[in-house]
Design an enzyme around this catalytic site. Sequence first.
Site, mmCIF file in Angstrom:
data_model
loop_
_atom_site.group_PDB
_atom_site.id
_atom_site.type_symbol
_atom_site.label_atom_id
_atom_site.label_comp_id
_atom_site.label_asym_id
_atom_site.label_seq_id
_atom_site.Cartn_x
_atom_site.Cartn_y
_atom_site.Cartn_z
ATOM 1 N N PHE A 1 35.407 -5.058 16.719
ATOM 2 C CA PHE A 1 36.139 -4.668 15.517
ATOM 3 C C PHE A 1 37.056 -5.763 14.987
ATOM 4 O O PHE A 1 37.845 -5.511 14.077
ATOM 5 C CB PHE A 1 36.967 -3.409 15.825
ATOM 6 C CG PHE A 1 36.146 -2.297 16.438
ATOM 7 C CD1 PHE A 1 35.288 -1.543 15.662
ATOM 8 C CD2 PHE A 1 36.223 -2.024 17.793
ATOM 9 C CE1 PHE A 1 34.517 -0.530 16.223
ATOM 10 C CE2 PHE A 1 35.466 -1.005 18.362
ATOM 11 C CZ PHE A 1 34.614 -0.260 17.578
ATOM 12 N N GLY B 1 42.547 -4.520 26.696
ATOM 13 C CA GLY B 1 41.582 -3.923 25.785
ATOM 14 C C GLY B 1 40.483 -4.904 25.439
ATOM 15 O O GLY B 1 40.713 -5.861 24.705
ATOM 16 N N SER C 1 36.583 -10.236 21.609
ATOM 17 C CA SER C 1 37.825 -11.023 21.653
ATOM 18 C C SER C 1 37.889 -11.881 22.907
ATOM 19 O O SER C 1 38.452 -12.984 22.892
ATOM 20 C CB SER C 1 39.050 -10.112 21.568
ATOM 21 O OG SER C 1 39.031 -9.127 22.590
ATOM 22 N N ASP D 1 40.603 -3.657 31.217
ATOM 23 C CA ASP D 1 40.083 -2.514 30.449
ATOM 24 C C ASP D 1 39.446 -1.538 31.421
ATOM 25 O O ASP D 1 38.726 -1.959 32.341
ATOM 26 C CB ASP D 1 39.039 -3.001 29.436
ATOM 27 C CG ASP D 1 38.738 -1.970 28.350
ATOM 28 O OD1 ASP D 1 38.537 -0.792 28.689
ATOM 29 O OD2 ASP D 1 38.689 -2.359 27.171
ATOM 30 N N GLY E 1 36.633 3.650 26.965
ATOM 31 C CA GLY E 1 36.846 3.838 25.542
ATOM 32 C C GLY E 1 38.200 4.423 25.221
ATOM 33 O O GLY E 1 38.813 5.127 26.035
ATOM 34 N N HIS F 1 45.562 2.694 20.906
ATOM 35 C CA HIS F 1 46.587 2.566 19.877
ATOM 36 C C HIS F 1 47.416 3.831 19.666
ATOM 37 O O HIS F 1 48.022 4.017 18.610
ATOM 38 C CB HIS F 1 45.950 2.152 18.550
ATOM 39 C CG HIS F 1 45.417 0.750 18.552
ATOM 40 N ND1 HIS F 1 45.708 -0.150 19.542
ATOM 41 C CD2 HIS F 1 44.614 0.096 17.687
ATOM 42 C CE1 HIS F 1 45.104 -1.298 19.289
ATOM 43 N NE2 HIS F 1 44.424 -1.179 18.172
ATOM 44 N N HIS G 1 47.246 -7.027 18.044
ATOM 45 C CA HIS G 1 46.204 -6.760 17.051
ATOM 46 C C HIS G 1 46.421 -5.411 16.375
ATOM 47 O O HIS G 1 47.056 -4.524 16.928
ATOM 48 C CB HIS G 1 44.827 -6.781 17.716
ATOM 49 C CG HIS G 1 43.705 -6.893 16.751
ATOM 50 N ND1 HIS G 1 42.540 -6.176 16.868
ATOM 51 C CD2 HIS G 1 43.569 -7.650 15.613
ATOM 52 C CE1 HIS G 1 41.721 -6.493 15.875
ATOM 53 N NE2 HIS G 1 42.328 -7.372 15.099
ATOM 54 N N ASP G 2 45.880 -5.291 15.173
ATOM 55 C CA ASP G 2 45.933 -4.056 14.381
ATOM 56 C C ASP G 2 47.356 -3.678 14.008
ATOM 57 O O ASP G 2 47.750 -2.512 14.097
ATOM 58 C CB ASP G 2 45.249 -2.901 15.118
ATOM 59 C CG ASP G 2 43.751 -3.112 15.255
ATOM 60 O OD1 ASP G 2 43.161 -3.765 14.372
ATOM 61 O OD2 ASP G 2 43.164 -2.638 16.246
#
Length: 206
Positions: A15, A41, A47, A66, A70, A139, A164-165
């Site tokens: 993503f 993550g 990444s 991780d 998910g 998140h 990120h994000d």
Amino acid sequence: MTADLLAAAAAAPGFMPPDEGRALYEAARAVAVPGPLLEIGSWMGKSALYLAAAARETGRQVVTVDHHRGSEEHQPGWEYHDPALVDPLVGRVDTLPAFRRTIAAAGAEDVVVAVVTRSELLAPLWSTPLALLFLDGSHTEESARRDQDAWVGKLAVGGTLAVHDVFPDPADGGQAPFGVYSRVLASGEFTELPGTGSLRLLRRTG
């Protein structure tokens, strides 16, 4: 070799937009202090390959953390759920096989060390100062704050924190990463570096 890894990163599932991935690579390559690059993550390894390209150039290791089950949005009934990623033996999402294929196909197994667990379980066992910490895990507000509390203090002075994000406007995305970024910046221990898109970069100064 770096060009090959960057091309593999751009082509890998995930993503992260190409400009943000390239900015992550440049940030990791520019870190001046010793230590590994660690990401929270990993999903399927996109990444990790951007970080691996920098690690290959600078003689570092990338550690990915991780649980590979998910995030919330990847579970059945949610927007990013992919039934092909469900392990039929246990009935749960499992991205580890896809992650391993991504890293192996790119020839990056020598610089990427995968730790399969929840970040808060590894953090108490970790003592090596980090040169770069990339926060891109779940998140939700609870999990984002948990990752911040567990890992930001392990970043070396002079090291880089990448988040990120980060979306200041709630209309653009969730606010948990923006909260991490805001709290870290307000601590007075970091200065902001130029970011790209939703990727924010901060250098630890104290």
